[in-house]
Design a protein around this motif. Structure first.
Motif, mmCIF file in Angstrom:
data_model
loop_
_atom_site.group_PDB
_atom_site.id
_atom_site.type_symbol
_atom_site.label_atom_id
_atom_site.label_comp_id
_atom_site.label_asym_id
_atom_site.label_seq_id
_atom_site.Cartn_x
_atom_site.Cartn_y
_atom_site.Cartn_z
ATOM 1 N N VAL A 202 0.837 -1.209 0.000
ATOM 2 C CA VAL A 202 0.000 0.000 0.000
ATOM 3 C C VAL A 202 0.863 1.247 0.000
ATOM 4 C CG1 VAL A 202 -1.682 1.311 1.342
ATOM 5 C CG2 VAL A 202 -1.950 -1.151 1.099
ATOM 6 N N HIS A 203 1.917 1.264 0.817
ATOM 7 C CA HIS A 203 2.790 2.434 0.894
ATOM 8 C C HIS A 203 3.527 2.656 -0.414
ATOM 9 C CE1 HIS A 203 6.041 5.058 2.402
ATOM 10 N NE2 HIS A 203 5.188 5.387 3.358
ATOM 11 N N ALA A 206 1.074 3.922 -2.991
ATOM 12 C CA ALA A 206 0.739 5.326 -2.764
ATOM 13 C C ALA A 206 1.849 6.246 -3.263
ATOM 14 C CB ALA A 206 0.491 5.568 -1.271
ATOM 15 N N MET A 279 -10.028 11.219 -1.508
ATOM 16 C CA MET A 279 -9.568 9.872 -1.183
ATOM 17 C C MET A 279 -8.767 9.812 0.106
ATOM 18 S SD MET A 279 -8.392 8.494 -4.915
ATOM 19 C CE MET A 279 -8.082 6.869 -4.262
ATOM 20 N N GLU A 280 -8.405 10.980 0.666
ATOM 21 C CA GLU A 280 -7.562 11.038 1.863
ATOM 22 C C GLU A 280 -6.320 10.179 1.655
ATOM 23 O OE1 GLU A 280 -9.890 10.010 5.224
ATOM 24 O OE2 GLU A 280 -10.992 11.886 5.234
ATOM 25 N N PHE A 281 -5.683 10.416 0.527
ATOM 26 C CA PHE A 281 -4.575 9.550 0.124
ATOM 27 C C PHE A 281 -3.396 9.661 1.082
ATOM 28 C CE2 PHE A 281 -2.086 7.278 -3.025
ATOM 29 C CZ PHE A 281 -3.064 6.480 -3.590
ATOM 30 N N LYS A 283 -3.461 10.293 4.253
ATOM 31 C CA LYS A 283 -3.753 9.557 5.477
ATOM 32 C C LYS A 283 -3.618 8.057 5.266
ATOM 33 C CE LYS A 283 -6.835 12.985 7.565
ATOM 34 N NZ LYS A 283 -8.182 13.239 8.117
ATOM 35 N N THR A 284 -3.990 7.593 4.081
ATOM 36 C CA THR A 284 -3.814 6.174 3.779
ATOM 37 C C THR A 284 -2.345 5.798 3.789
ATOM 38 O OG1 THR A 284 -5.815 6.194 2.423
ATOM 39 C CG2 THR A 284 -4.280 4.372 2.092
ATOM 40 N N LYS A 285 -1.514 6.657 3.214
ATOM 41 C CA LYS A 285 -0.080 6.387 3.191
ATOM 42 C C LYS A 285 0.503 6.410 4.599
ATOM 43 C CE LYS A 285 4.121 7.855 0.776
ATOM 44 N NZ LYS A 285 4.686 8.821 -0.194
ATOM 45 N N ALA A 287 -1.131 5.750 7.363
ATOM 46 C CA ALA A 287 -1.609 4.559 8.069
ATOM 47 C C ALA A 287 -0.784 3.338 7.688
ATOM 48 C CB ALA A 287 -3.088 4.325 7.754
ATOM 49 N N ALA A 288 -0.419 3.216 6.412
ATOM 50 C CA ALA A 288 0.432 2.101 6.000
ATOM 51 C C ALA A 288 1.807 2.202 6.639
ATOM 52 C CB ALA A 288 0.556 2.078 4.474
#
Length: 409
Positions: A202-203, A206, A279-281, A283-285, A287-288
């Motif tokens: 995921v990271h 991203a 997409m809050e991209f 924050k996703t990165k 979190a990963a």
């Protein structure tokens, strides 16, 4: 059995019938790409190392910070009676081979364990303590199990050749295999990188998405809709090729950012993607990144990952890092190396991390020494045992000094 074929032939048009044709009332069409499927990276050791260590800054830093911190902790050697300031085993550990010192050897060993779940140390020399110690690459080593399931050898493959390290019952093993706990494997350990493989994907995805977004003028993807006049056919091959070439040369890349798009001939632009804010991209990165740090046991704030409110300050995070991650790793590896060297030398001793030399744990050690020293109901031997020191007081309480009897040891 053939009734459905007969009925089908009866309904078919005759030789002179005109085939039925259907025309769509919607002349304007738009092509949509299929939704992508999840694509995970391979889970073999080489692919995980490339994706999670060589190609990921969070995984790289997590492995480095744990391995370097663990390799920097001094080790003390003692037996049941005394602690030694000088010993052949300590001399071997301080200078394990001609190319490495103690910190370099252990950093490589800890790195192999963190990346693959397995660490292999080769003993060079026969008769007593080894003359040299070498860390072998885990991705090149394979365990050879016997009929009873226990290893009878280790195969090391390099340069197109394979070398067998035989394990026999009448001699010490030439290889020390240190493995992490794996609930579903009898011979190989489970690495933190395997547990964090999904977060690594995921990271990395991203990061690749962010780079591609910048290369495409930081705009989301969309579709060019052709709305020609009624009754007109679709775009010709020349028109399509010219449109694709113009998009590639005039509207992609950082240097074309912000350039207006001129559409003609019934073409219209329809955005089809979400903006990064939707997409809050980021924050996703993040979190990963936190999941990767958690798998390796590193507090996220020590890796510069924002949003960590678990620890009151950096000092508390550093103390938790040493207490929960570094010390268990060093203690387990030091015990395995001590047993390995004891089998070769025939003399039983143990290796332990010198807790008095760890600055992050100094407040805890000071409090422990004060409590034990103030306990008047304890004997000197009991106090030394609580502090992890050998029973012989002549060796010097916690000083690592040795008495005259220890000089011959």
């Amino acid at each position: 059995m053939f009734d459905f074929l007969k009925r089908g032939n009866a309904d078919a048009p005759g030789p002179g019938a005109v085939p039925e044709t259907k025309a769509s009332a919607a002349r304007r069409a738009m092509a949509l790409g299929p939704a992508g499927r999840v694509a995970w990276s391979p889970r073999d050791t080489g692919s995980l190392t490339r994706a999670g260590f060589l190609g990921n800054p969070v995984g790289f830093r997590a492995v480095k910070i744990v391995a370097e911190a663990a390799a920097a902790i001094p080790l003390v050697l003692q037996d049941a009676a005394r602690r030694y300031a000088a010993h052949p085993a300590l001399a071997l550990i301080e200078r394990p081979n001609q190319a490495q010192g103690r910190a370099e050897l252990f950093e490589a060993l800890y790195g192999q364990i963190l990346l693959t779940g397995n660490g292999y140390v080769e003993a060079v020399g026969t008769g007593g303590l080894p003359q040299e110690l070498h860390v072998l690459r885990s991705d090149r080593m394979s365990v050879v199990p016997g009929a009873d399931g226990w290893p009878i050898g280790y195969d090391y493959a390099a340069g197109g050749r394979r070398h067998r390290f035989a394990v026999t019952a009448d001699a010490a093993s030439p290889v020390c295999h240190i493995r992490s706990f794996h609930p579903q494997d009898d011979h190989y350990g489970l690495s933190p990188l395997q547990a964090a493989a999904g977060a690594v994907d995921v990271h990395n995805a991203a990061s690749a998405w962010s780079k591609a977004l910048l290369d495409n003028a930081a705009r989301p993807s969309g579709a060019i809709v052709y709305s020609g006049p009624d009754g007109a056919a679709g775009m010709t091959a020349d028109q399509y090729d010219r449109l694709v070439a113009e998009m590639e040369t005039m509207h992609q890349g950082a240097r074309n950012a912000g350039r207006p798009m001129l559409l003609e001939g019934g073409l219209d632009w329809k955005p089809m993607g979400f903006s990064p804010s939707d997409m809050e991209f980021q924050k996703t990165k993040e979190a990963a990144a936190r999941e990767i740090a958690t798998a390796f046991g590193v507090p996220p704030m020590m890796l510069g990952i924002p949003g960590d409110a678990t620890y009151a300050n950096y000092q508390e995070a550093n103390r938790a890092f040493y207490r929960l991650t570094v010390l268990p790793l060093v203690t387990r590896v030091a015990a395995a190396i001590a047993d390995f060297l004891s089998d070769h030398s025939g003399e039983r001793f143990e290796l332990r991390p010198d807790l008095d030399q760890i600055a992050a744990l100094a407040p805890e050690r000071d409090a422990l020494w004060a409590r034990v020293g103030a306990a008047g109901f304890l004997s000197e031997a009991e106090k030394r045992r609580l502090l992890g020191l050998p029973a012989n007081s002549a060796a010097g309480a916690g000083s690592g000094a040795r008495d005259e009897d220890a000089a011959d040891g």
